[in-house]
Design an enzyme around this catalytic site. Structure first.
Site, PDB file in Angstrom:
ATOM      1  N   SER A   9      38.141  43.138  42.141  1.00 48.87           N
ATOM      2  CA  SER A   9      37.912  44.144  42.192  1.00 48.87           C
ATOM      3  C   SER A   9      36.432  43.882  40.705  1.00 48.87           C
ATOM      4  O   SER A   9      36.100  44.006  41.117  1.00 48.87           O
ATOM      5  CB  SER A   9      39.220  45.283  41.026  1.00 48.87           C
ATOM      6  OG  SER A   9      38.759  46.650  40.368  1.00 48.87           O
ATOM      7  N   ASP A  62      42.643  51.039  50.157  1.00 54.36           N
ATOM      8  CA  ASP A  62      42.023  50.958  48.677  1.00 54.36           C
ATOM      9  C   ASP A  62      42.221  52.019  48.712  1.00 54.36           C
ATOM     10  O   ASP A  62      41.951  53.056  48.901  1.00 54.36           O
ATOM     11  CB  ASP A  62      40.852  50.022  48.336  1.00 54.36           C
ATOM     12  CG  ASP A  62      40.977  49.669  47.267  1.00 54.36           C
ATOM     13  OD1 ASP A  62      40.943  50.511  46.354  1.00 54.36           O
ATOM     14  OD2 ASP A  62      39.924  48.729  46.559  1.00 54.36           O
ATOM     15  N   HIS A 113      44.429  48.693  46.633  1.00 55.16           N
ATOM     16  CA  HIS A 113      44.071  47.756  45.901  1.00 55.16           C
ATOM     17  C   HIS A 113      44.481  45.879  45.709  1.00 55.16           C
ATOM     18  O   HIS A 113      43.350  45.736  45.731  1.00 55.16           O
ATOM     19  CB  HIS A 113      43.606  49.040  44.801  1.00 55.16           C
ATOM     20  CG  HIS A 113      42.727  48.045  43.762  1.00 55.16           C
ATOM     21  ND1 HIS A 113      41.283  47.996  43.933  1.00 55.16           N
ATOM     22  CD2 HIS A 113      42.598  47.211  42.506  1.00 55.16           C
ATOM     23  CE1 HIS A 113      40.061  47.265  43.375  1.00 55.16           C
ATOM     24  NE2 HIS A 113      41.143  46.988  42.446  1.00 55.16           N
TER      25      HIS A 113
END
Length: 807
Positions: A669, A742, A776
């Site tokens: 991330s 995601d 994610h």
């Protein structure tokens, strides 16, 4: 060393190239990593407030990619499983057992179905029962466990609707639950039309409506119909003995249904139309009303409009009433908050928020309970003379805690006014106890002493504590503090009078277990005996490094070395794992985080597993980005990133364990964003691994991470910080991994796809791996194994066995 413009000459052997490019399908990493991934998971423990009984919830292993491939609808910021009418990626437990605090034996829960999938576990107010949901292929069932008999049974034949959050809550009578139910006769789900009725049109006439980037928004009328179908529920009281149902209000998009502490009223929050294609469901219009348990309408508290025009900024909120809830310490008092600055943090006002309350029967004038100079954050209730009101402000990281008198007889008093970045001086969090209605209120004694617990950050690491804070004198008495060589943290206060505390205790070689600590008698009794999850790595040690950046900012990192490593073995190839964090104070940025006495957790999610492959691993590496005074942290983001990595490499070299010519870095991330920037702006690394990142900040123009300014207010910051804008400077190998699904705000899969295309077009060495059905955070066992395989091959080829470089 800031990046210079010269070319690396990579002399790659054919076998290494083939290894990375010729594989197809899911791959498996070295066996040592597989063993770590398959290590048994410790059960989750839930303890009643009396400190008598424990519920053990057995956690499942990672699902298979087949399980993750089940049908999924992505609507209004949600991911819905249409077969279950619940979230599509919910975590569940696969077993349940009961234990008694202080005893080693456990008993299995009787009556559970085969292949149970448990979620939403909730003790009853009297803690004689536990309600939970069981998800099947047909829907979500309601179950109740009788603790005394260890017998579980399903309640009626109803199906719960968990699309908009937790599907039930206990009533104070311990005999009923207020539930959100799937309508039994709702008909067939709408079908998407293959032929559009016309163009999808959105319009704005002169009003500012900034919005950060969101995933899975509604896109067309078909989406609206599907969202309304699956989110519509009936709020109802359900009798756990016979399954009888009493409806509360009309069926609708029920966001919340919460009983008053005395059980006479229901606070009902329902989403209404029009829906939005710009923001998620929780910013749709909403009706907030109070009804009786006999389903009589009492009062509409608010008709909240669509929230598309909230100002930018981290302390921005909607105008009008918000944050409705019940006072936990009163029979039936509803409270809410209203902004006094039109929700805009840029406006200069003396009072930001006001907190109002209204007593049953809700026909009088609201009472002003509190005023905040910063943005309202939370309120903890104690009694009619005691509540704690929390407020904070992002721009200067300030937090104020006020002692307020709900009766209005005494003026509010500030008890804490501090920077929440300053963890060394964190006073802790007030402990709560259950009252007769099962609501959690401040744990006050007759002398107005408040129990406080905290992580106890200090220069020697975290040392959790238990304090008594006297609300009259504001003096603190320390009852206990964690002592080396263990890391021990309070989990729950079992008995306030006897001073019995349930703690979790661990050391670098001893995995966490639960203990009962008697603060008066100063003795300790172990109550769980979970085995070590990976005994073959019991002797793996963590060394907490402390060093300085070139501007004097104090930094830390956790160093792991391969088992059996000796200093005479020489420096090792090194893998750095980090995540940048923003600060307004360099002293706060340099404070130590974590403890050297915590158990060494070999999570496959980060870098630590690579210690099994001969790497020195620098995990939890400090990556502070500081902006003091009027400066913002991101004004010098790149320079500070490079300085952080230069400092940790220098420290590793000084210790003789890091080979500076064989260093790789990675992150997930915002850590992926960090990695790509390091490759673009320095020559310190041989290669990078970036998972699920964002690389072009013009695609997140109304702010990202801790950046409040819009692109148009700070274009040079957005452009400088975007690896995509600097892709021509990336001349070290970069592995990009991203979940195809995601769902994180800002990290759309296109971010990795476009950076890969840019790097490929520029002739860089790069590889893009898109993981099917992953969001994610990756979940499928096949995905996790393949992720480790990709990372291992990349590090082996471009870091450990990298050829020599030249100009």
């Amino acid at each position: 060393m800031i990046k210079q413009r010269f070319c690396w000459i990579w002399i790659l052997c054919l076998s290494s190239y083939t290894l990375l490019t010729a594989q197809s399908g899911y791959q498996t990493p070295p066996q040592a990593m597989v063993d770590l991934a398959n290590a048994p998971l410790t059960p989750l423990v839930s303890v009643d407030s009396k400190g008598a009984r424990m519920v053990f919830l057995e956690r499942s292993e990672a699902p298979t990619i087949e399980e993750l491939s089940q049908p999924e609808l992505r609507l209004a910021g949600l991911r819905i499983n249409p077969q279950t009418n619940g979230p599509s990626r919910a975590t569940s437990f696969i077993g349940m057992s009961l234990g008694t605090v202080g005893q080693r034996e456990t008993s299995a829960v009787k009556g559970l179905p085969a292949n149970v999938n448990i979620s939403y576990v909730q003790w009853s107010p009297d803690e004689r029962k536990v309600a939970f949901a069981n998800t099947t292929s047909q829907g979500i069932e309601l179950w109740v466990l009788d603790v005394a008999s260890a017998q579980a049974q399903r309640v009626g034949n109803l199906m719960l609707n968990a699309v908009l959050g937790a599907p039930f809550e206990w009533m104070p009578d311990n005999q009923q639950l207020i539930c959100k139910l799937v309508l039994p006769s709702r008909g067939q789900a709408p079908k998407r039309s293959s032929v559009p009725e016309g163009p999808v049109i959105q319009e704005n006439i002169g009003k500012k409506a900034p919005a950060r980037t969101y995933q899975d928004l509604l896109k067309n009328p078909d989406d609206e119909a599907l969202f309304a179908y699956y989110a519509t529920a009936q709020a109802a009281l359900v009798n756990i003995a016979n399954g009888n149902i009493k409806n509360i209000g009309a069926a609708g998009l029920v966001l919340g249904a919460s009983p008053s502490p005395d059980g006479r009223y229901i606070l009902l929050e329902t989403i209404t139309q029009p829906f939005s294609y710009l923001v998620p469901y929780y910013r749709f219009p909403m009706k907030v009303e109070i009804r009786t348990v006999d389903d009589q309408a009492v009062k509409t508290l608010a008709q909240i409009p669509l929230q598309e025009n909230i100002p930018t900024g981290f302390n921005a909120v909607q105008t009008g009433p918000r944050n409705h809830g019940w006072r936990a310490d009163a029979p039936a008092v509803v409270y809410w908050v209203e902004a006094q600055d039109e929700g805009d943090p840029r406006k200069q006002v003396s009072i930001r928020d006001k907190v109002f309350a209204l007593n049953a029967p809700f026909d009088g004038q609201p009472q002003l309970l509190a005023q905040t100079t910063l943005r309202f954050q939370d309120i903890l209730w104690g009694d009619n003379q005691t509540a704690l009101c929390y407020e904070n402000w992002w721009a200067n990281r300030q937090q104020i805690v006020r002692l307020i008198d709900p009766s209005g007889k005494a003026a509010a008093k500030v008890i804490f006014d501090r920077s929440y970045e300053d963890t060394y001086n964190d006073p802790g969090t007030p402990e709560l106890r259950k009252n007769a209605q099962g609501r959690r209120i401040l744990a006050l004694d007759k002398n107005r002493n408040l129990w406080m617990t905290g992580k106890g950050a200090s220069p020697e690491g975290d040392r959790p504590f238990v304090d008594l804070l006297n609300l009259n004198s504001l003096k603190t008495q320390r009852l206990w503090r964690s002592e080396a060589p263990y890391f021990e943290q309070p989990v729950a206060i079992l008995d306030f009078d006897k001073q019995l505390v349930l703690t979790s205790r661990e050391s670098p070689k001893e995995n966490p277990n639960y203990f009962v600590r008697d603060l008066k008698k100063r003795n300790l009794t172990q109550t769980t005996f979970f085995p070590h999850p990976y005994p073959e790595y019991k002797d793996l040690e963590k060394q907490v490094l402390r060093y300085q950046r070139n501007d004097g900012v104090e930094l830390t990192a956790d160093l792991y070395l391969p088992l059996g490593y000796k200093k005479e073995d020489g420096p090792l190839p090194t893998f750095i794992w980090a995540y940048p964090r923003e600060y307004k104070d360099k002293n706060a940025a340099g404070q130590v985080n974590g403890s050297p006495y915590q158990f060494v957790r070999l999570s496959i999610w980060g870098a630590i597993p690579f210690v099994t492959q001969g790497y020195a691993v620098l995990d939890n590496t400090s990556m502070p980005i500081v902006g003091e005074g009027n400066a913002q942290p991101n004004d010098s983001f790149v320079a500070q990133l490079v300085a952080n990595v230069q400092a940790v490499i220098d420290e590793g070299v000084r210790l003789g364990v890091v080979d500076p010519n064989r260093v790789g870095a990675g992150g997930h991330s915002y850590g992926a964003f960090m990695t790509a920037n390091l490759l673009a702006h320095s020559d310190l690394l041989r290669a990078g691994i970036a998972r699920s990142g964002a690389y072009n900040r013009t695609l997140t123009p109304f702010g990202f991470q801790a950046e409040e300014r819009t692109y148009w207010e700070a274009p040079e910051v957005y452009n400088t910080m975007s690896p995509f804008m600097n892709a021509h400077k990336i001349n070290e190998p970069l592995l990009l991994i991203h979940g195809e699904a995601d769902n994180n705000s800002g990290t759309f899969p296109i971010q990795s796809e476009r950076l890969y295309n840019a790097l490929k077009g520029l002739g860089a060495t790069t590889r893009l791996v898109m993981l099917p059905h992953e969001s994610h955070g990756y979940r499928a066992k096949e995905s996790l194994m393949h992720m480790l395989w990709e990372m291992h091959q990349w590090l082996e080829t471009y870091v450990k066995n990298a050829p020599k470089t030249g100009n």
